[in-house]
Design an enzyme around this catalytic site. Sequence first.
Site, PDB file in Angstrom:
ATOM      1  N   ASP A   1      67.176  17.902  41.401  1.00  0.00           N
ATOM      2  CA  ASP A   1      67.005  17.233  42.691  1.00  0.00           C
ATOM      3  C   ASP A   1      65.771  17.716  43.445  1.00  0.00           C
ATOM      4  OD1 ASP A   1      69.074  15.407  43.041  1.00  0.00           O
ATOM      5  OD2 ASP A   1      70.509  16.977  43.520  1.00  0.00           O
TER       6      ASP A   1
HETATM    7  C1  BGC Z   1      69.481  21.956  46.462  1.00  0.00           C
HETATM    8  C2  BGC Z   1      69.900  21.224  45.230  1.00  0.00           C
HETATM    9  C3  BGC Z   1      70.778  20.089  45.599  1.00  0.00           C
HETATM   10  C4  BGC Z   1      70.158  19.217  46.674  1.00  0.00           C
HETATM   11  C5  BGC Z   1      71.158  18.191  47.102  1.00  0.00           C
HETATM   12  C6  BGC Z   1      68.858  21.008  47.429  1.00  0.00           C
HETATM   13  O1  BGC Z   1      68.499  21.678  48.585  1.00  0.00           O
HETATM   14  O2  BGC Z   1      68.600  22.973  46.095  1.00  0.00           O
HETATM   15  O3  BGC Z   1      70.536  22.089  44.326  1.00  0.00           O
HETATM   16  O4  BGC Z   1      71.023  19.303  44.481  1.00  0.00           O
HETATM   17  O5  BGC Z   1      69.760  19.984  47.770  1.00  0.00           O
HETATM   18  O6  BGC Z   1      70.764  17.461  48.175  1.00  0.00           O
HETATM   19  C1  NOJ Z   2      73.100  20.335  42.601  1.00  0.00           C
HETATM   20  C2  NOJ Z   2      73.367  18.873  42.548  1.00  0.00           C
HETATM   21  O1  NOJ Z   2      74.698  18.631  42.943  1.00  0.00           O
HETATM   22  C3  NOJ Z   2      73.137  18.337  41.154  1.00  0.00           C
HETATM   23  O2  NOJ Z   2      73.347  16.962  41.116  1.00  0.00           O
HETATM   24  C4  NOJ Z   2      71.755  18.675  40.695  1.00  0.00           C
HETATM   25  O3  NOJ Z   2      71.596  18.215  39.373  1.00  0.00           O
HETATM   26  C5  NOJ Z   2      71.499  20.163  40.781  1.00  0.00           C
HETATM   27  N1  NOJ Z   2      71.775  20.629  42.113  1.00  0.00           N
HETATM   28  C6  NOJ Z   2      70.068  20.527  40.408  1.00  0.00           C
HETATM   29  O4  NOJ Z   2      69.176  20.139  41.386  1.00  0.00           O
END
Ligand code: BGC
Ligand code: NOJ
Length: 822
Positions: A493
Amino acid sequence: MHYGHFDDENREYVIERPDTPLPWINYLGSENFFGLISNTAGGYTFYKDARLRRLTRYRYNNAPLDTNGRYLYLRDDGAEDSSALSSFFSPTWQPTRIPLEGYECRHGMGYTKIHAKQNGIESNVRYFIPLGETLEIWELTVKNERSIAAHLSVFSAIEFNLWDAMDDATNYQRNYSTGEVEVADGVIYHKTEYRERRDHFAYLACSEPVASFDTSREAFLGPYRGWDSPQAVEAGQCSNSITYGWQPIGAQQIKLNLAPGEEKTIVFLLGYFENPADEKYDPPDSSTLNKRRVTPVIQKYLQPGQVETAFQDLASYWHDLLSVFQVDTPDEHTNRMVNIWNAYQVMITFNMSRSASYFESGIGRGMGFRDSNQDLLGFVQQVPERARERILDLAATQLPNGGAYHQYQPLTKRGNNAVGSEFNDDPLWLILAVAAYIKETGDWEILDVPVVYDNQPGTEDALYGHLMRALNYTLDRLGPHKLPLIGRADWNDCLNLNAFSSESGEPFQTAANNADGTVAESVFIAGLFMLAVQELNRIAGHRGDTQQIDHYTQAAADMEAAVWEAGWDGAWFRRAYDAFSKPVGSKDCEEGQIFIEPQGICVMAGLGLENGNALAALDSVRERLATPHGIVLHQPAYSKYHINLGEISSYPAGYKENAGIFCHTNPWIMIAEAMLGRGDQAFEYYAQINPSFREPISDVHKCEPYVYAQMIAGKDAPTHGEAKNSWLSGTAAWNYVAITQWILGIRADFDGLVIAPVIPTGWDGFSAVRVFRGTHCHIQVKREGSGNQVALMVDGEPVEGHLVPLSAINGKEKIHISVTIT
Ligand code: BGC
Ligand code: NOJ
């Protein structure tokens, strides 16, 4: 350092001291009503939706840590100076934090027990939610171990949340005036907003006569006091306060006189109840809550006998769920995670998605499309019917162009417009989930179920059609290298190649400053696409749909060619191309030269198995990314913010997506290693992040030693090895898949049960019981050589290859599979 130990027999983790490095929590509830509970009784309770129907208040980010919970106080009314603060303590340590002579917390499957001893008084509290009910039971037993009679008061206390947790935490100009309660027959009812549009209320009831109560926080605590020193407890009496606005609470005093050796059990109920809209009041034209329907429920569970029955029912529920897969390997950490905690975490993740934990506030996110599909890979064997429902819900939020809303709201089951779509990996995960579901159940009919797009009536299409649109979504969005466009992000993400965000506070995931996004591409999505095509082709094959097979086989071949052409860096797979068509995850980059994700997913899709590139990629992972605490996401970590890469470079080096050990991705490498037959390496990676293995370093790891955390700080971080974000993560499902399906090698397939263990060379074998399509498969594996060649015998008959075919399984209650590894 240990803060407790595992009790595998009872499927419990036993915490021996209350001051764990972080609150170590557990979950109560199984279907609609849930509680989070820490080892000192902190946490909160909600009905279905942690934001919109929260019963009790919880303060994240507070000091003291873990403020608000299910509080109890034991007061020695007979003490010499009974009005001194020292005359009472909390039998769960919080909130008074008065040192206890004895303390033990047992987190079990859907329940938590906390034991305390102080000054000759022993107490045990058992917290759980009965199956099918919307109430939480706290069963407190107090024993007088003194040689003289004990005159005690028990105080209970909770702080009600004004339903919508977001509003509750922000809208004080309104909500300081809205709080309403009612007290009748010792039961405290919380009925804020009941007079207007709500037909639900909460209650706190107790099995003993209530000597006094409070519903006003101010009255109970006293001005400027905290939960550690309530004035009412100090004074030995509540003031029967009725709150009008401000902060409604439920607090009760129960008098307890115990002869030497005598013990007494008190049941408290914290419940939620809905009245039919036309039966809200009694009498109907009054403003008095109608209690006719709730009273029998309260009376039922205030009986200790009923409490025990409900507890036993909960125990058999979990026993049945966990019985689907049980193993006995030479390694206790593997056994305990597979048999108990990993399977448990996977179910909790199914129930919660990413909504409520001590790291997820319950007001933040909806259900992730990608997350929910991956979670399903871990829990499908436990609750296939609920997996089916989840698949159909997810597919109904899919967009007509095959794409997906990144999130949807569990209460409405609608896509979330605020976050939107164009996370270009999202739709492909649906194919993996559907394939896993059919493999587990043989329910091919699900493919013909008509499902709408974007919840729009009239757009029904067979689920099978949805899967093809998911693949087409990728094919319709190829970039300059014929690799899939990344959109807002793929699995990572935080790799936001089109965000170009320069405004502080702008969300990286929704910033669209390079809105057309026709250049940045993802090698990860290419690998995921190829994996999804393999599954879809097998599904299409079962339907005799050769036209689709030909079409997607060609598309996959083209994709593979694009990966070798532009996605291979010489010794590993590249990660992506940015919006300037510059490679990300290449030896030519200054930072971020190699990423874990494409190495895992591409090898899982079979890329490089024949030409030696898979081996090279995995060797590069070991050389550059592996650490004793797990495999980091990439190296070198980003040392500064790169506007063309987005959030990934916003994190300090070694944390989260910037080269943290993102535990979700490690199992992909375990699986890839197993596919290459390197069982020792696969298992080494498995062990490094397995929380039970890490238990002896709890002071470094900090999170619970019985469940996975999303992230462990990477080697660039000053706190390397420290975990964060425990419980709700795709890590749970993928580790479960890696160990059970690829290392132990037992996996459901369309045509039977595959048994292809790739276990460490040091293991002489293992045994397992896997319930597959209703048949108890007893599996006995024996190692006779150091390779991974497998010879199978089913009920004494040899079977060719790795697959126990359905013909050997169907209709049998039990079969014996013996496996020889040479
Ligand atoms: C986090 C990610 C997450 C995303 C969701 C980010 O700040 O680092 O792990 O998937 O937010 O919105
Ligand atoms: C947490 C999110 O829930 C997941 O969808 C994503 O793949 C990982 N973070 C990595 O960014």
